[in-house]
Motif scaffolding. Structure first.
Motif, mmCIF file in Angstrom:
data_model
loop_
_atom_site.group_PDB
_atom_site.id
_atom_site.type_symbol
_atom_site.label_atom_id
_atom_site.label_comp_id
_atom_site.label_asym_id
_atom_site.label_seq_id
_atom_site.Cartn_x
_atom_site.Cartn_y
_atom_site.Cartn_z
ATOM 1 N N ARG A 20 -10.038 -4.200 -7.573
ATOM 2 C CA ARG A 20 -10.711 -5.538 -7.265
ATOM 3 C C ARG A 20 -11.290 -5.227 -5.609
ATOM 4 N N SER A 21 -12.562 -5.401 -5.605
ATOM 5 C CA SER A 21 -13.216 -5.507 -4.398
ATOM 6 C C SER A 21 -13.030 -3.959 -3.880
ATOM 7 N N GLY A 22 -13.240 -3.117 -4.383
ATOM 8 C CA GLY A 22 -13.320 -1.518 -4.185
ATOM 9 C C GLY A 22 -12.019 -1.157 -3.872
ATOM 10 N N ARG A 23 -10.991 -1.719 -4.031
ATOM 11 C CA ARG A 23 -9.559 -1.173 -3.915
ATOM 12 C C ARG A 23 -8.769 -1.024 -5.010
ATOM 13 N N LEU A 24 -7.964 -0.272 -5.229
ATOM 14 C CA LEU A 24 -6.993 0.092 -6.356
ATOM 15 C C LEU A 24 -5.721 -0.318 -5.986
ATOM 16 N N ILE A 25 -5.150 -1.284 -6.575
ATOM 17 C CA ILE A 25 -3.679 -1.876 -6.203
ATOM 18 C C ILE A 25 -2.755 -1.618 -7.494
ATOM 19 N N GLN A 26 -1.524 -0.919 -7.054
ATOM 20 C CA GLN A 26 -0.722 -0.652 -8.223
ATOM 21 C C GLN A 26 -0.026 -1.870 -8.501
ATOM 22 N N LEU A 27 0.359 -2.409 -9.769
ATOM 23 C CA LEU A 27 0.977 -3.321 -9.775
ATOM 24 C C LEU A 27 2.580 -3.144 -9.976
ATOM 25 N N ASN A 28 2.702 -2.144 -10.578
ATOM 26 C CA ASN A 28 4.146 -1.885 -11.179
ATOM 27 C C ASN A 28 4.805 -0.573 -10.329
ATOM 28 N N ARG A 29 5.961 -0.600 -10.014
ATOM 29 C CA ARG A 29 6.824 0.389 -9.598
ATOM 30 C C ARG A 29 6.995 1.657 -10.371
ATOM 31 N N GLU A 30 7.372 2.872 -10.049
ATOM 32 C CA GLU A 30 7.542 3.718 -10.941
ATOM 33 C C GLU A 30 9.249 4.101 -11.201
ATOM 34 N N HIS A 31 9.605 4.016 -12.162
ATOM 35 C CA HIS A 31 11.032 3.901 -12.516
ATOM 36 C C HIS A 31 11.545 5.589 -12.331
ATOM 37 N N ASN A 32 11.672 5.851 -11.197
ATOM 38 C CA ASN A 32 12.057 7.473 -11.206
ATOM 39 C C ASN A 32 13.078 7.495 -10.185
ATOM 40 N N PHE A 33 13.625 8.537 -10.101
ATOM 41 C CA PHE A 33 15.115 8.840 -9.220
ATOM 42 C C PHE A 33 14.609 8.922 -7.746
ATOM 43 N N GLU A 34 13.377 8.941 -7.463
ATOM 44 C CA GLU A 34 12.919 8.965 -6.070
ATOM 45 C C GLU A 34 13.152 7.491 -5.405
ATOM 46 N N SER A 35 12.831 6.511 -6.343
ATOM 47 C CA SER A 35 13.092 5.288 -5.667
ATOM 48 C C SER A 35 14.529 5.070 -5.330
ATOM 49 N N GLU A 36 15.381 5.495 -6.192
ATOM 50 C CA GLU A 36 16.960 5.301 -5.869
ATOM 51 C C GLU A 36 17.375 6.204 -4.908
ATOM 52 N N LEU A 37 16.583 7.296 -4.512
ATOM 53 C CA LEU A 37 16.834 8.291 -3.311
ATOM 54 C C LEU A 37 16.443 7.644 -1.877
ATOM 55 N N LEU A 38 15.375 6.831 -2.025
ATOM 56 C CA LEU A 38 14.854 6.175 -0.810
ATOM 57 C C LEU A 38 15.839 5.225 -0.605
ATOM 58 N N TRP A 39 16.574 4.301 -1.553
ATOM 59 C CA TRP A 39 17.296 3.265 -1.543
ATOM 60 C C TRP A 39 18.721 3.797 -0.950
ATOM 61 N N GLN A 40 19.031 4.975 -0.960
ATOM 62 C CA GLN A 40 20.231 5.706 -0.439
ATOM 63 C C GLN A 40 19.699 6.163 0.833
ATOM 64 N N ALA A 41 18.475 6.611 1.121
ATOM 65 C CA ALA A 41 18.333 7.019 2.527
ATOM 66 C C ALA A 41 17.843 5.747 3.360
ATOM 67 N N GLU A 101 13.041 15.942 -0.486
ATOM 68 C CA GLU A 101 13.102 17.373 -0.942
ATOM 69 C C GLU A 101 14.056 17.485 -2.229
ATOM 70 N N ASN A 102 14.629 16.479 -2.802
ATOM 71 C CA ASN A 102 15.479 16.642 -3.989
ATOM 72 C C ASN A 102 14.594 16.860 -5.205
ATOM 73 N N PRO A 103 14.994 18.173 -5.839
ATOM 74 C CA PRO A 103 13.769 18.390 -6.753
ATOM 75 C C PRO A 103 14.190 17.440 -8.262
ATOM 76 N N LYS A 104 15.050 16.573 -8.335
ATOM 77 C CA LYS A 104 14.908 15.771 -9.343
ATOM 78 C C LYS A 104 14.378 14.413 -9.031
ATOM 79 N N ARG A 105 13.591 14.385 -7.975
ATOM 80 C CA ARG A 105 13.082 12.961 -7.564
ATOM 81 C C ARG A 105 12.040 12.289 -8.732
ATOM 82 N N ARG A 106 11.376 13.267 -9.363
ATOM 83 C CA ARG A 106 10.340 12.567 -10.442
ATOM 84 C C ARG A 106 11.209 12.223 -11.720
ATOM 85 N N SER A 107 12.507 12.539 -11.809
ATOM 86 C CA SER A 107 13.089 12.187 -13.027
ATOM 87 C C SER A 107 13.098 10.865 -13.433
#
Length: 361
Positions: A238-259, A271-277
């Motif tokens: 919209r108006s030249g901007r790309l807005i992601q509506l959903n969050r990605e259900h991967n381990f990275e979100s849980e790692l950030l919560w832990q951090a 650096e966690n190798p499984k963050r994209r799982s």
């Protein structure tokens, strides 16, 4: 069969009975393409690949395969839901007012006219450098609107292609006869049904052994709804901007919560190798996460919805995607440019990539 209604799926004429059974009619020797799913030939049974990455199943019975699985388990899942709802009626599959299609990339520009305007359609579907195509897509018109879905079978698990195909067919069957955006909850119900169908198809022994993401949009009357499971993306341009509506259900979100809570450092999360799982996907049994709009969202003329698998956004940056959408306002032309741009990088491990573009005009 009585009370039949004809549905078109990439040229195959199917008669749909009230009980959800299918009868397929295919001209002798004629190839029919079901994008991301099957190529069914006529009586000669000679299968030839029409699009790179399409799954080949030879003959009419093979073409029925995914549909039969979806219908059979979908019927069982619906019966269980009806029991849980204490006899409350649920409308079956009806597409008498719509045409159900899975559309091949590269087709001429398409538009769907509704009482409130037009929706332009763009789509791209490519195998990349992988040996199999695990992505599936579906687009169908609904009364006063459009439904679109993209599913990305998980390449690290077995039969990801079959799971993504089953998700697409189940959701197309569930939503092709419904009205456009306006009544909340239908996309969540369709995802729930697709998850039930896949889990029943896999059985307890194969849950977590196979799976797929899904993102879907139901649009119409100047509004839209969306739903997602996994790490595929649904975005609003919209108006030249790309807005992601959903969050990605991967381990990275849980790692950030832990951090954030001081359990690990932000460096460890990065650096966690499984963050994209994935932490939630269709085929895992009970879903851990599901995102979606709780009520219809308003859309303005010129707004564009972009559904895409990770093969797109892991190759093209947000800036590149915005540049393409700005330079090529016609959605199918933009989709073709996205495909060309991805292929131009010639990445040796390029993933399957799929995108559907819906533009409010």
């Amino acid at each position: 069969m009585e009370n039949k209604e004809q549905v078109t799926v990439s040229g195959n004429a199917r008669m749909v009975d009230d009980d959800g059974t299918f009868e397929i009619k295919t001209s002798e020797g004629e190839e029919e393409l079901l994008e991301g799913t099957v190529v069914a030939d006529g009586a000669d049974g000679a299968g030839r690949e029409r699009l790179s990455g399409s799954v080949l199943l030879t003959g009419i019975m093979a073409a029925v395969g995914i549909l039969a699985v979806s219908v059979m388990y979908g019927k069982r899942a619906r019966q269980k839901r009806e029991e849980r709802r204490m006899g409350q009626n649920r409308q079956g599959f009806s597409a008498s007012r719509g045409r159900t299609e899975q559309i091949a990339a590269g087709d001429a520009a398409e538009r769907f006219s509704s009482p409130t305007g037009k929706i332009g359609i763009g789509k791209v579907h490519h195998i990349g450098k992988r040996s199999t195509q695990q992505d599936s897509l579906g687009v169908t018109d609904v009364p006063d609107g459009m439904f679109a879905v993209v599913a990305d079978g998980m390449g690290g698990l077995s039969d990801g292609d079959k799971v993504s195909q089953t998700i697409v067919m189940t959701m197309l069957q569930e939503l092709s006869g419904t009205g456009a955006a306006g009544k909340s909850g239908r996309l969540f119900e369709a995802v729930s049904l697709a998850n039930d169908v896949v889990n029943q198809m896999l059985g307890m022994q194969d849950q977590y052994v196979s799976g797929s993401t899904v993102v879907a949009v139901l649009s119409g009357k100047g509004s839209f709804e969306w739903v997602s499971v996994g790490d595929s993306r649904v975005c609003l341009y919209r108006s030249g901007r790309l807005i992601q509506l959903n969050r990605e259900h991967n381990f990275e979100s849980e790692l950030l919560w832990q951090a954030v809570n001081g359990e690990i450092s932000f460096a460890e999360a990065e650096e966690n190798p499984k963050r994209r799982s994935l932490t939630s996907f269709i085929g895992m049994g009970k879903l851990k996460y599901i995102d979606g709009s709780v009520k219809p969202m308003e859309a303005a003329a010129g707004d564009l919805l972009l559904l895409m698998s990770d093969g797109v956004f892991n190759t093209l940056s947000e800036e590149e995607i915005c540049g393409i959408l700005a330079e090529y306002p016609e959605p199918q032309r933009a989709a073709q440019e996205m495909e060309g741009r991805i292929l131009s990088y010639d990445r040796p491990k390029q993933d399957n990539f799929t995108a559907v573009l819906l533009k409010f005009e």
